[in-house]
Design an enzyme around this catalytic site. Structure first.
Site, PDB file in Angstrom:
ATOM      1  CB  SER A 191      -1.573  -1.764   4.902  1.00 50.31           C
ATOM      2  OG  SER A 191      -0.831  -1.057   5.892  1.00 50.31           O
ATOM      3  CG  ASP A 227       0.568   5.037   2.898  1.00 47.17           C
ATOM      4  OD1 ASP A 227       1.235   5.652   2.050  1.00 47.17           O
ATOM      5  OD2 ASP A 227       0.540   3.795   2.985  1.00 47.17           O
ATOM      6  CE  LYS A 273       3.969   4.576   2.258  1.00 44.46           C
ATOM      7  NZ  LYS A 273       3.403   4.211   0.923  1.00 44.46           N
ATOM      8  CD  GLU A 292       0.751   2.961  -3.003  1.00 44.21           C
ATOM      9  OE1 GLU A 292       0.421   2.649  -4.171  1.00 44.21           O
ATOM     10  OE2 GLU A 292       0.381   2.322  -2.001  1.00 44.21           O
ATOM     11  CD  GLU A 316       4.915  -2.836  -1.127  1.00 42.42           C
ATOM     12  OE1 GLU A 316       4.121  -3.765  -0.833  1.00 42.42           O
ATOM     13  OE2 GLU A 316       4.614  -1.626  -1.032  1.00 42.42           O
TER      14      GLU A 316
END
Length: 268
Positions: free
Chosen positions: A42, A80, A110, A112, A178
């Site tokens: 982000s 991330d 991390k 996704e 999420e």
């Protein structure tokens, strides 16, 4: 804080997690006693001026992660993995993830997740790279799914639950959920031994994570599932406007902000 400490918190005490992208913010978050600092991709939206997370590079993530690691003493620092830094080939995925620990001093990474990351999660954890999984809304797939709540029907909910179990079995030490229905997040939390950390996933996860800019009130607005606990943007605007006004009026710099050298008087 280590990955095993976060894993041990499942069902025991709430886990607190916030994003940070630089050393000063990381220091504040760390000193406040937050358990986990996520150096989120982000950063693309919050710091780099992009409209999405997709343009963020491995080099950018490594740089921001290293800054956060320098600012944090106690919190677990999680990097991330940005879009296309994993999943293209096993070798590149492992190299990019390992770089976050070797060069940027992260404690974990991390991913996704989807079906394609189960085997990778096992490979990373086998190599000593603690891995946090992420299911539900995965912004790196926004061109496919859009930025909408996930797991809203029976098929989607089952897929998330199945993938959650698979990533736990593969060695993930925790799972971010999420923007999924709260009752689905509750079911996933009950099914797993590893902790779940929710963002827009209701109160029954083992922990919560938000973007620090929204928590501080630095962003222009907040997501429907988020909240501002401060007004940093307003304070910044007031400070900058005060500076401009004092410069334009001649009030700044004043005597207190200036230094004069007596020996120079004879020069003129």
């Amino acid at each position: 804080m280590r990955a095993k400490d976060i894993r041990a918190k499942a069902g025991a005490e709430p886990i607190t997690m916030l994003t940070a992208y630089d050393a000063p913010t990381a220091a504040v978050v760390d000193e406040a006693g937050i358990d986990v600092i996520l150096v989120g991709d982000s950063v693309g939206n919050t710091q780099l001026g992009h409209d999405s997370t997709l343009p963020v590079t491995v080099d950018e993530m490594a740089s921001h992660t290293a800054a956060v690691a320098r600012g944090a003493d106690d919190a677990l620092v999680v990097a991330d993995m940005p879009f296309l830094s994993f999943g293209v080939s096993t070798e590149a995925s492992i190299e990019n993830a390992g770089r976050m620990l070797k060069e940027a001093d992260a404690d974990a990474v991390k991913l996704e997740c989807g079906p394609h990351t189960v085997e990778l999660t096992e490979q990373l954890t086998d190599l000593g790279i603690p891995t946090m999984a992420h299911l539900g809304l995965t912004p790196q797939r926004e061109n496919e799914t859009g930025l909408f709540r996930q797991g809203t029907d029976a098929e989607g909910a089952r897929e998330i639950l199945d993938l959650a179990r698979a990533h736990e079995d593969a060695g993930a030490f925790s799972l971010v959920l999420e923007h999924v229905p709260a009752n689905l997040a509750s079911e996933v939390t009950d099914e797993l031994a590893i902790p779940t950390i929710g963002i827009g996933a209701g109160p029954e996860c083992d922990g919560q994570v938000l973007v620090v800019d929204e928590v501080l009130g630095l962003s222009e607005g907040t997501a429907p599932f988020s909240k501002a606990w401060g007004d940093v943007r307003g304070e910044m605007q007031r400070a900058v406007e005060g500076y401009r006004e004092d410069v334009e009026s001649g009030e700044f710099p004043g005597e207190d902000h200036s230094h004069y050298e007596d020996e120079l008087e004879d020069v003129y």
